[in-house]
Motif scaffolding. Sequence first.
Motif, PDB file in Angstrom:
ATOM      1  N   PHE A   1       1.281  -1.252   0.086  1.00 38.17           N
ATOM      2  CA  PHE A   1      -0.016  -0.049   0.215  1.00 38.17           C
ATOM      3  C   PHE A   1       0.912   1.133   0.077  1.00 38.17           C
ATOM      4  CE2 PHE A   1      -3.139  -2.908   2.518  1.00 38.17           C
ATOM      5  CZ  PHE A   1      -3.006  -3.102   1.803  1.00 38.17           C
ATOM      6  N   ASP A   2       2.059   1.490   0.702  1.00 39.53           N
ATOM      7  CA  ASP A   2       2.508   2.257   0.505  1.00 39.53           C
ATOM      8  C   ASP A   2       3.814   2.779  -0.290  1.00 39.53           C
ATOM      9  OD1 ASP A   2       4.367   0.020   1.247  1.00 39.53           O
ATOM     10  OD2 ASP A   2       4.883   1.179   3.353  1.00 39.53           O
ATOM     11  N   LYS A   3       3.820   1.366  -1.801  1.00 45.37           N
ATOM     12  CA  LYS A   3       4.084   2.308  -3.040  1.00 45.37           C
ATOM     13  C   LYS A   3       3.957   2.256  -3.948  1.00 45.37           C
ATOM     14  CE  LYS A   3       8.367  -0.147  -1.950  1.00 45.37           C
ATOM     15  NZ  LYS A   3       9.656  -0.632  -3.005  1.00 45.37           N
ATOM     16  N   VAL A   4       2.271   2.916  -4.067  1.00 42.78           N
ATOM     17  CA  VAL A   4       1.553   3.510  -5.061  1.00 42.78           C
ATOM     18  C   VAL A   4       1.555   4.863  -4.584  1.00 42.78           C
ATOM     19  CG1 VAL A   4      -0.091   3.110  -6.581  1.00 42.78           C
ATOM     20  CG2 VAL A   4       1.001   0.868  -5.490  1.00 42.78           C
ATOM     21  N   MET A   5       1.068   5.802  -5.506  1.00 39.71           N
ATOM     22  CA  MET A   5       0.616   6.883  -5.749  1.00 39.71           C
ATOM     23  C   MET A   5      -0.394   7.101  -6.795  1.00 39.71           C
ATOM     24  SD  MET A   5       4.342   8.787  -5.155  1.00 39.71           S
ATOM     25  CE  MET A   5       5.427   7.295  -5.588  1.00 39.71           C
ATOM     26  N   TYR A   6      -1.038   8.202  -6.647  1.00 40.92           N
ATOM     27  CA  TYR A   6      -1.743   8.730  -7.229  1.00 40.92           C
ATOM     28  C   TYR A   6      -0.982   9.221  -8.823  1.00 40.92           C
ATOM     29  CZ  TYR A   6      -5.158  11.696 -10.206  1.00 40.92           C
ATOM     30  OH  TYR A   6      -5.910  12.302 -10.870  1.00 40.92           O
ATOM     31  N   GLY A   7      -1.905   9.534  -9.779  1.00 37.86           N
ATOM     32  CA  GLY A   7      -1.309  10.351 -10.592  1.00 37.86           C
ATOM     33  C   GLY A   7      -2.239  10.294 -12.573  1.00 37.86           C
ATOM     34  N   SER A   8      -2.080  11.089 -13.561  1.00 36.62           N
ATOM     35  CA  SER A   8      -2.780  11.177 -13.990  1.00 36.62           C
ATOM     36  C   SER A   8      -2.891  11.274 -15.619  1.00 36.62           C
ATOM     37  CB  SER A   8      -3.791  12.637 -14.039  1.00 36.62           C
ATOM     38  OG  SER A   8      -3.295  14.018 -14.452  1.00 36.62           O
ATOM     39  N   ASP A   9      -1.500  11.993 -15.871  1.00 40.15           N
ATOM     40  CA  ASP A   9      -0.961  12.012 -16.860  1.00 40.15           C
ATOM     41  C   ASP A   9      -1.513  12.852 -17.755  1.00 40.15           C
ATOM     42  OD1 ASP A   9       1.165  12.109 -18.409  1.00 40.15           O
ATOM     43  OD2 ASP A   9      -0.196   9.843 -19.676  1.00 40.15           O
TER      44      ASP A   9
ATOM     45  N   ILE B   1      -6.284   3.756   3.786  1.00 40.25           N
ATOM     46  CA  ILE B   1      -4.954   3.342   2.701  1.00 40.25           C
ATOM     47  C   ILE B   1      -5.609   4.439   1.909  1.00 40.25           C
ATOM     48  CG2 ILE B   1      -5.906   1.658   0.250  1.00 40.25           C
ATOM     49  CD1 ILE B   1      -5.883  -0.608   2.808  1.00 40.25           C
ATOM     50  N   GLY B   2      -7.045   4.760   1.120  1.00 39.55           N
ATOM     51  CA  GLY B   2      -6.747   5.870   0.214  1.00 39.55           C
ATOM     52  C   GLY B   2      -6.044   6.508   0.076  1.00 39.55           C
ATOM     53  N   GLU B   3      -6.371   7.602   1.509  1.00 38.65           N
ATOM     54  CA  GLU B   3      -5.179   8.568   1.611  1.00 38.65           C
ATOM     55  C   GLU B   3      -4.304   8.032   1.148  1.00 38.65           C
ATOM     56  OE1 GLU B   3      -6.244  10.258   5.527  1.00 38.65           O
ATOM     57  OE2 GLU B   3      -7.950  10.618   5.651  1.00 38.65           O
ATOM     58  N   MET B   4      -3.307   6.811   1.830  1.00 41.42           N
ATOM     59  CA  MET B   4      -2.355   6.761   1.295  1.00 41.42           C
ATOM     60  C   MET B   4      -1.823   7.262  -0.016  1.00 41.42           C
ATOM     61  SD  MET B   4      -1.069   3.488   3.291  1.00 41.42           S
ATOM     62  CE  MET B   4       0.181   3.157   3.014  1.00 41.42           C
ATOM     63  N   ILE B   5      -3.168   6.687  -0.813  1.00 45.14           N
ATOM     64  CA  ILE B   5      -2.611   6.976  -2.423  1.00 45.14           C
ATOM     65  C   ILE B   5      -2.739   7.953  -2.867  1.00 45.14           C
ATOM     66  CG2 ILE B   5      -3.309   5.287  -4.932  1.00 45.14           C
ATOM     67  CD1 ILE B   5      -2.840   2.907  -2.798  1.00 45.14           C
ATOM     68  N   LEU B   6      -3.815   8.657  -1.832  1.00 44.48           N
ATOM     69  CA  LEU B   6      -4.072  10.368  -3.008  1.00 44.48           C
ATOM     70  C   LEU B   6      -2.655  11.237  -2.320  1.00 44.48           C
ATOM     71  CD1 LEU B   6      -8.025  10.001  -2.406  1.00 44.48           C
ATOM     72  CD2 LEU B   6      -6.679  10.054  -4.369  1.00 44.48           C
ATOM     73  N   TYR B   7      -2.759  11.500  -1.491  1.00 41.32           N
ATOM     74  CA  TYR B   7      -1.102  11.939  -0.473  1.00 41.32           C
ATOM     75  C   TYR B   7       0.001  11.588  -0.018  1.00 41.32           C
ATOM     76  CZ  TYR B   7      -2.750  13.514   3.909  1.00 41.32           C
ATOM     77  OH  TYR B   7      -3.711  13.389   4.845  1.00 41.32           O
ATOM     78  N   ARG B   8      -0.390  11.011   0.786  1.00 42.87           N
ATOM     79  CA  ARG B   8       0.256  10.362   1.716  1.00 42.87           C
ATOM     80  C   ARG B   8       1.693   9.288   2.214  1.00 42.87           C
ATOM     81  NH1 ARG B   8      -1.334   9.778   7.074  1.00 42.87           N
ATOM     82  NH2 ARG B   8      -4.554  11.275   7.594  1.00 42.87           N
ATOM     83  N   ASN B   9       1.313   9.080   0.483  1.00 44.80           N
ATOM     84  CA  ASN B   9       2.308   7.542   0.303  1.00 44.80           C
ATOM     85  C   ASN B   9       3.277   9.162  -0.589  1.00 44.80           C
ATOM     86  OD1 ASN B   9       1.593   5.404   1.243  1.00 44.80           O
ATOM     87  ND2 ASN B   9       1.336   5.112  -0.801  1.00 44.80           N
ATOM     88  N   PHE B  10       3.247  10.429  -1.256  1.00 41.14           N
ATOM     89  CA  PHE B  10       3.760  11.368  -1.932  1.00 41.14           C
ATOM     90  C   PHE B  10       4.283  11.844  -0.664  1.00 41.14           C
ATOM     91  CE2 PHE B  10       4.137  15.865  -2.596  1.00 41.14           C
ATOM     92  CZ  PHE B  10       4.602  16.123  -3.625  1.00 41.14           C
ATOM     93  N   GLU B  11       4.016  12.035   0.222  1.00 45.77           N
ATOM     94  CA  GLU B  11       4.808  13.256   1.594  1.00 45.77           C
ATOM     95  C   GLU B  11       5.787  12.297   2.286  1.00 45.77           C
ATOM     96  OE1 GLU B  11       1.410  16.446   3.306  1.00 45.77           O
ATOM     97  OE2 GLU B  11       1.521  14.314   3.854  1.00 45.77           O
ATOM     98  N   LYS B  12       5.389  10.872   2.110  1.00 46.55           N
ATOM     99  CA  LYS B  12       6.317  10.166   2.827  1.00 46.55           C
ATOM    100  C   LYS B  12       7.763  10.303   2.288  1.00 46.55           C
ATOM    101  CE  LYS B  12       6.293   6.627   6.783  1.00 46.55           C
ATOM    102  NZ  LYS B  12       6.075   5.493   6.686  1.00 46.55           N
ATOM    103  N   ILE B  13       7.249   9.461   0.278  1.00 46.99           N
ATOM    104  CA  ILE B  13       8.463   9.180  -0.450  1.00 46.99           C
ATOM    105  C   ILE B  13       8.909  10.171  -0.439  1.00 46.99           C
ATOM    106  CG2 ILE B  13       8.607   8.031  -2.618  1.00 46.99           C
ATOM    107  CD1 ILE B  13       5.743   6.368  -1.769  1.00 46.99           C
TER     108      ILE B  13
ATOM    109  N   ASN C   1       9.325  13.141   0.907  1.00 42.38           N
ATOM    110  CA  ASN C   1       9.677  13.872   1.676  1.00 42.38           C
ATOM    111  C   ASN C   1       9.049  15.613   2.165  1.00 42.38           C
ATOM    112  OD1 ASN C   1      10.881  14.424   4.804  1.00 42.38           O
ATOM    113  ND2 ASN C   1      13.017  14.422   3.771  1.00 42.38           N
ATOM    114  N   ILE C   2       8.060  15.735   1.408  1.00 43.43           N
ATOM    115  CA  ILE C   2       7.654  16.664   0.906  1.00 43.43           C
ATOM    116  C   ILE C   2       5.968  17.616   1.962  1.00 43.43           C
ATOM    117  CG2 ILE C   2       6.492  18.623  -0.835  1.00 43.43           C
ATOM    118  CD1 ILE C   2       7.972  17.238  -2.334  1.00 43.43           C
ATOM    119  N   THR C   3       5.689  17.669   2.886  1.00 43.75           N
ATOM    120  CA  THR C   3       4.481  17.936   3.343  1.00 43.75           C
ATOM    121  C   THR C   3       3.703  19.255   2.490  1.00 43.75           C
ATOM    122  OG1 THR C   3       5.121  17.620   5.635  1.00 43.75           O
ATOM    123  CG2 THR C   3       3.167  18.448   5.139  1.00 43.75           C
ATOM    124  N   VAL C   4       2.123  18.477   2.467  1.00 46.18           N
ATOM    125  CA  VAL C   4       1.271  19.716   1.688  1.00 46.18           C
ATOM    126  C   VAL C   4       0.486  20.398   2.381  1.00 46.18           C
ATOM    127  CG1 VAL C   4       2.099  19.026  -1.072  1.00 46.18           C
ATOM    128  CG2 VAL C   4      -0.138  17.993   0.405  1.00 46.18           C
TER     129      VAL C   4
END
Length: 382
Positions: free
Chosen positions: A317-325, A365-377, A379-382
Motif C-alpha cells: 500500500f505504501d508503494k503506489v501513488m495517484y497520477g493522471s498524465d 489506504i485511500g489517503e495513502m495513495i492520494l497524498y500520504r505516500n507522496f509526502e512520505k516518499i 519527503n514533502i508536506t502538502v
Amino acid sequence: MSLQGIKVVDVHAHPFRESTTPESPVSFLRKLSLSVIPEMFSSLEGIEKHQPYPGSNMWIQILLRQMAAYYSCEEDLTAIVDKRNQKAKDYQAYTKELFQDVNLVGAIMDFGYPQPPINHAEFEGMTGARIWEISRIEPIMVSLAEMNISFDDFISRYRKRLQDDLSDNQVVGLKTIIAYRSGLEVLDMDRQAAEKDYETFVQDNRATAKAFRDYCFHIAMEACTEADKFMHIHTGIGDGEVVMTKASPSFLLDTLRKEKYKDTKVHLVHGGYPWMEEAAFIVSILPNVYMDISLQNPFTGHGVERVISQVLELAPFDKVMYGSDAFTVPEMNWMGVRLFIQCFERVLNDWVEKDYMSVEKAQFIGEMILYRNFEKIYNITV
Ligand SMILES: [Zn+2]
C-alpha cells in the motif's frame, strides 16, 4: 467510506498552456485524446442522437457525461464545449476552480512535454497548486548533441547538466522516456559501443542508438543516486512511438536489482500499464522502487476500478501513488481525480464489505495513495 474532499497530489502530469481561444467540438475531442494522429477526430457531421462520436472511447464518454452534470447542461458535445469555452475565457480562474473542486493541491510535472517548455512559476500561478518538476534527460541529450562536440565532451557536459538540474529545490528527480526510443531492456555500460552510437545520434536524435541511450540512462541513475533524488522511468504504453515490445517493466528488473542501484530511488511512471502486475511485483521486491497509476487513470475509463484492484493485488500500500498524465486542458486534471476517487471508493468499500478490513483502514489506504505516500516518499508536506 468516502474519499471526497481528501487532498490529492498528482505525481505525474504535464503542464499546459493558457488557451482562451474557444475550442470547437472537434478540437476539444482532439485535446482529450492520446492519439498522435490528428485525423482520429475529423468530422462530427451526420451523427445520430445516441451515437458515440466516431473514435471516442469510454474515457471521453465518462468525461463528457460528468462535465455535463458539472455545468448542468445537456450531455451534448456542442453544449458542453460552449459552456467550457465561456468559463475558459478567464483561463486562470477556470483552472483554479477545477483544481480546487477536486482538492488537487500539488503535482509533479514533466516539463519535457510540451516543447518549448512552459514557465514553471506562471503555470503554478495558473493552477493555484504547488508544482514540482522532473527534468527529462532526452531533451538535454539532444541539445548537447547539437553542439557537435566529442563523445567525451558530451558525457562530461551531460553529467554536469544533470547535477545542476538536480541541485534545484523544485526538481525532485530526472525522467527518461527511453521506452519510446530503444526500449527498457537497458544493457550494461559499454563505452566503445556508446561512442559509436553517439555518432548516429548526432546525425538523427530520434535514432535508436541503443548503446548510447543505455549509457546515458546509467549516468542519470548515478546522478540521482548521488543527489538522493528520484529516477522517473516511463514504463508501459504512451504515445504512438513507444517501443511496445520492450516497454514492459519486467525488462528493467535486471538493471534495478543491481548492487550499485540498491539505494537509487526509482519511480515507475504509468505503473507499466498494461503490464501493471509486473510493476506491482517489482515494487513489492525492491525497497526503493515505487509506482504510480497515471495514464491508465483516467484514460482507461471504467477500467480504472479494475486497475486499482489489480495493482493492489501485490503492490504494498505504501508503494503506489495517484497520477493522471493529464497534458492539455484542466478538465483532464479534474477528471483524473474524480474518476480515480469514484473507482477507488468502490474498490475500498468492496474490501470493507467482504470484511478484509475496517472502514478506518480502508480510509487510511485511500489517503495513502492520494497524498500520504507522496509526502512520505518525496519527503514533502502538502
Ligand atoms: Zn506523461
